[in-house]
Design a protein around this motif. Sequence first.
Motif, PDB file in Angstrom:
ATOM      1  N   LYS A 107       0.878  -1.120   0.040  1.00  0.00           N
ATOM      2  CA  LYS A 107      -0.017  -0.143  -0.001  1.00  0.00           C
ATOM      3  C   LYS A 107       0.727   1.174  -0.082  1.00  0.00           C
ATOM      4  CE  LYS A 107      -4.098  -1.963   2.398  1.00  0.00           C
ATOM      5  NZ  LYS A 107      -4.820  -2.030   3.519  1.00  0.00           N
ATOM      6  N   LEU A 108       1.889   1.204   0.740  1.00  0.00           N
ATOM      7  CA  LEU A 108       2.676   2.313   1.022  1.00  0.00           C
ATOM      8  C   LEU A 108       3.530   2.521  -0.587  1.00  0.00           C
ATOM      9  CD1 LEU A 108       4.611   1.758   4.283  1.00  0.00           C
ATOM     10  CD2 LEU A 108       2.727   3.504   3.767  1.00  0.00           C
ATOM     11  N   VAL A 109       3.758   1.808  -1.322  1.00  0.00           N
ATOM     12  CA  VAL A 109       4.595   1.931  -2.560  1.00  0.00           C
ATOM     13  C   VAL A 109       3.565   2.518  -3.428  1.00  0.00           C
ATOM     14  CG1 VAL A 109       5.791   0.812  -4.453  1.00  0.00           C
ATOM     15  CG2 VAL A 109       6.399   0.097  -1.922  1.00  0.00           C
ATOM     16  N   TYR A 110       2.361   1.666  -3.598  1.00  0.00           N
ATOM     17  CA  TYR A 110       1.246   2.149  -4.582  1.00  0.00           C
ATOM     18  C   TYR A 110       0.793   3.633  -4.161  1.00  0.00           C
ATOM     19  CZ  TYR A 110      -2.863   2.017  -7.210  1.00  0.00           C
ATOM     20  OH  TYR A 110      -3.799   2.485  -8.275  1.00  0.00           O
ATOM     21  N   SER A 169       0.706   9.282  -5.646  1.00  0.00           N
ATOM     22  CA  SER A 169       0.659  10.670  -5.271  1.00  0.00           C
ATOM     23  C   SER A 169       1.915  11.326  -6.386  1.00  0.00           C
ATOM     24  CB  SER A 169       1.483  10.829  -4.007  1.00  0.00           C
ATOM     25  OG  SER A 169       2.621  10.268  -3.783  1.00  0.00           O
ATOM     26  N   MET A 170       2.526  10.664  -7.013  1.00  0.00           N
ATOM     27  CA  MET A 170       3.418  11.382  -8.008  1.00  0.00           C
ATOM     28  C   MET A 170       2.846  11.543  -9.330  1.00  0.00           C
ATOM     29  SD  MET A 170       6.891   9.055  -7.273  1.00  0.00           S
ATOM     30  CE  MET A 170       7.957   9.983  -8.228  1.00  0.00           C
ATOM     31  N   ASP A 187       5.840  10.512 -16.550  1.00  0.00           N
ATOM     32  CA  ASP A 187       7.332   9.762 -16.733  1.00  0.00           C
ATOM     33  C   ASP A 187       7.974   9.407 -15.294  1.00  0.00           C
ATOM     34  OD1 ASP A 187       6.704   9.337 -19.300  1.00  0.00           O
ATOM     35  OD2 ASP A 187       8.043  11.306 -19.827  1.00  0.00           O
ATOM     36  N   THR A 188       7.878  10.554 -14.371  1.00  0.00           N
ATOM     37  CA  THR A 188       8.432  10.468 -13.008  1.00  0.00           C
ATOM     38  C   THR A 188       7.883   9.157 -12.401  1.00  0.00           C
ATOM     39  OG1 THR A 188       8.713  12.897 -13.008  1.00  0.00           O
ATOM     40  CG2 THR A 188       8.879  11.525 -10.959  1.00  0.00           C
ATOM     41  N   ALA A 189       6.519   9.164 -12.229  1.00  0.00           N
ATOM     42  CA  ALA A 189       5.984   8.049 -11.526  1.00  0.00           C
ATOM     43  C   ALA A 189       6.318   6.794 -12.147  1.00  0.00           C
ATOM     44  CB  ALA A 189       4.474   8.104 -11.645  1.00  0.00           C
TER      45      ALA A 189
END
Length: 948
Positions: free
Chosen positions: A237-240, A245-246, A265-267
């Motif tokens: 969940k934290l990674v997702y 958010s990015m 692209d950053t995400a």
Amino acid sequence: HARSRNYGLESEVYKLESVPLDFGDYHPLKPITVTESKTKKMNRKGSTSSTSSSSSSSVIDPLSSVLDGTDPLSLFAAAADPVTTTATMDSTRKKRDKDDSSAVGGDFEPWSSKRSEILARYTTTEKLSINLYMGSEKGKATTPGSAVSEKVRTRLEELDDLEEGSQKELLNLTQQDYMNRIEELNQSLKDAWSSDQKVKALKIVIQCSKLLSDTTVIQFYPSKFVLITDILDTFGKLVYERILSMCLDNRASLPDNFSPESVNDTAKETCLNWFFKIASIRELIPRFYVEAAILKCNKFLSKTGISECLPRLTSMIRGIGDPLVAVYARAYLCRVGMEVAPQLKESLNKNFFDFLLTFKQVHGDTVQNQLVVQCVEIPLYLTLYSPAIDWILQCIAYRAPEVLLTEMMERCRKLGNNALLLNSVMSAFRAEFIAARSMDFIGMIKECDESGFPKHLLFRSLGLNLALADPPENDRLQILNEAWKVITKLKNPQDYINCAEVWVEYTCRHFTKREVNTVLADVIKHMTPDRAFEDAYPQLQSIIQKVITYIHDFSLLFSVEKFLPFLDMFQKECVRVEVCKCIMEAFIKLILNALLHICKTMHDSVNALTLEDEKRMLAVLINGFVKMVSFGRDFEQQLSFYVEARSMFCNLEPVLVQLIHSVNQLAMETRKVMKGNHSRKTAAFVRACVAFCFITIPSLSSIFMRLNLYLHSGQVALANQCLSQADAFFKAAVSLVPEVPKMINIDGKMRPSDSFLLEFLCNFFSTLLVVPDHPEQGVLFLVRGLLNVIQDYTWEDNSDDKIRIYTNVLHLLSAMTQETYIYHVDKVDSNDTLYGGDSKFLAEINKLCETVIAQILDHLKTLGKEETLKRQSQLALYFFNTILAHGDLRNNKLNQLSVNLWNLAQKHGFADTKTMVKTLEYIKRRSKQPEMSHFTDLALRLPLQSRT
């Protein structure tokens, strides 16, 4: 031009002055009256500024004093508060989590419901060990100006440190110590993530995943799996959420079904970076689990990412040698797969079929040697597989066609009818499918090898299915005989009663009292020796409950020879009382049905020749019965009773009215229980209550009863946030107004209806203030519709009620122009919030006001004849007072209109002099208040005329 109102300030100014309590004669049995004086800050002569602390400190709460002002629940909430700091992301996350959980439907039992059961069942008293990650100090002193390459090199070194002594092994831990350490790791993961130490967080997850390869205390493995996968879920969940958010940029949130093209692209680069990091993990088990934990992140990269990863992860599990470790890895993959891609059933099926191909490993030498070392018997070892296999099969069987069950049965036959697999199949598939093949399953159970998994557990699983669905009628007796042959041979009383409890329900459903008596006699025979019944009270209570559920005739029940001897086994006082209460509740329910039948008989006696007094008396008796029936907190059963009563008593209008009121009260009770925050289930229940009322009201003959019930039910719908249903009620009320007759029957006498209609409309206007406009309708569509109906209604020639109604409409429109309305419905946004004082909205209200005022003035002109001058004077003064209370008299036109109305009220000598004098004194008093100086000029322009 309505004047601006500050309702809060007006309430403060005009409310009664609070008086401080005198506790001189305080007595604990006296009721305590709480007064609040801190909000009133008015400087008056002789008054001192006092705080409310004096009154509150007089009464000391002993519980608060013990806690010294620190409530442990408040401290817990305060400690958890930082998690909810980002409001925008939280709202997006909750919405997305809700959507994800609803992807598989409410009929799918979630993993969370199984978690506590597994932790309670699979325990150990042996000592456990755990490897804890010890954070490296390397690289923490980097300066803000250090080069990027240095930072990258440091992170790579940290990753290399992972398997080079950056961990500490803790030995000889009890089960509780072990669980506490796991919880510490979970918290360390969150802390590392929140402090932007992503590498440290990944290290913790990898270390935890490695623990799943350890089977040294094998009977604890299912519980260990639950604890470790909780950490993996947190990490996923934290990674997702981090990548999500990015993606936001300048947008509030991504759409629920976003495509990879909408991800920047950053995400994408960050997402790929995570997958590359995980791919570099050397060991298979941590690499598999960590990648499965972030499987959902594939949505950011490719539309087919998840569908491509699932088969690859399924194949990776083939490299896990220990069959127990492998089956739980498959269970975790199914769990993640059902959350992110429940439509990809083929991958789940392949996962299970892979397991079947490797199931023979369970009986291999490696596993057998391991069991010998740990002194674990094969039956106990096989039960460790149950949670994983049950979950995998539940995922596969969810909404699966019946043909899949046939395929599963064939595969079980090829594996020699393995009892463990057969039990899981019967637990996973729909009861209707299992019941239809009951004899096939009995045949397979007979051929099972009993050494690993007892047959009586298989019969118990079959019985649970037959309690939910009926087998073919021709097979029912044979099924009972085959099952009971096995059950009655059980020597262990606990095994026996666990099976017998399930099959008693099957017997009661499909057979007569003779078979029920035989089963009860067999239970008594098995449970009486050595007082075995004392350890089986819950199961025996369940048997009693099932017997009285299916045998409704109490004379038949007590004629069952073994029923009273069965009750004699309840020798513990508290248990005996509970059983007696259970029987009495069933008896009361029986009486309730009997009384319902009696009421139905009374109702059916009503015909065209029945006198009104007789109907009224019958209605009073039936209403008394309806109001006394209560199912406590079982609101659905209560509503079902009202629905049944409506069909039974449709010819007595007062009973239908009572039922509508009772259902509305039921909806408000539901709102009270949920504290206004309806769940999906309670929201649907409330809508069912609203639908009941909407369907029932048109069947009433009294038009004013219909009007008032439409309004009342609409208010209830509005309070429960059922906005479209509330609009339907209010529209129905508006459309019913033209049908109001000029004369109505009140207690046998014909009377004009105007006063009753006026009272209803004033109540209606008060409700319309808080009703929000429909997005697809015009501005104030309900108010406009009601005004059109009032305009077209034919009023009595000597009645001024139409103008009084118009004057009350001005009160409503004035209140609608305020920045904040005087009252609201909780959790319903009214027009003050929706429009926010928009100029176009205010312009529409002003147009309506001009139209209504023109109607009032036209009517006043028609009252200029000599015989109607008194009515003209009264209406003029009534309209003047409305403008005085609600109008902005700084407007010259409105000011002049008020002066003209004042003069018109006195023009022909019909005005009450005392009333005029008091009104003028009130205006002069108001002129002394701030922002009311214009009342001084108005008072000078309002002369008092004598009757002479």
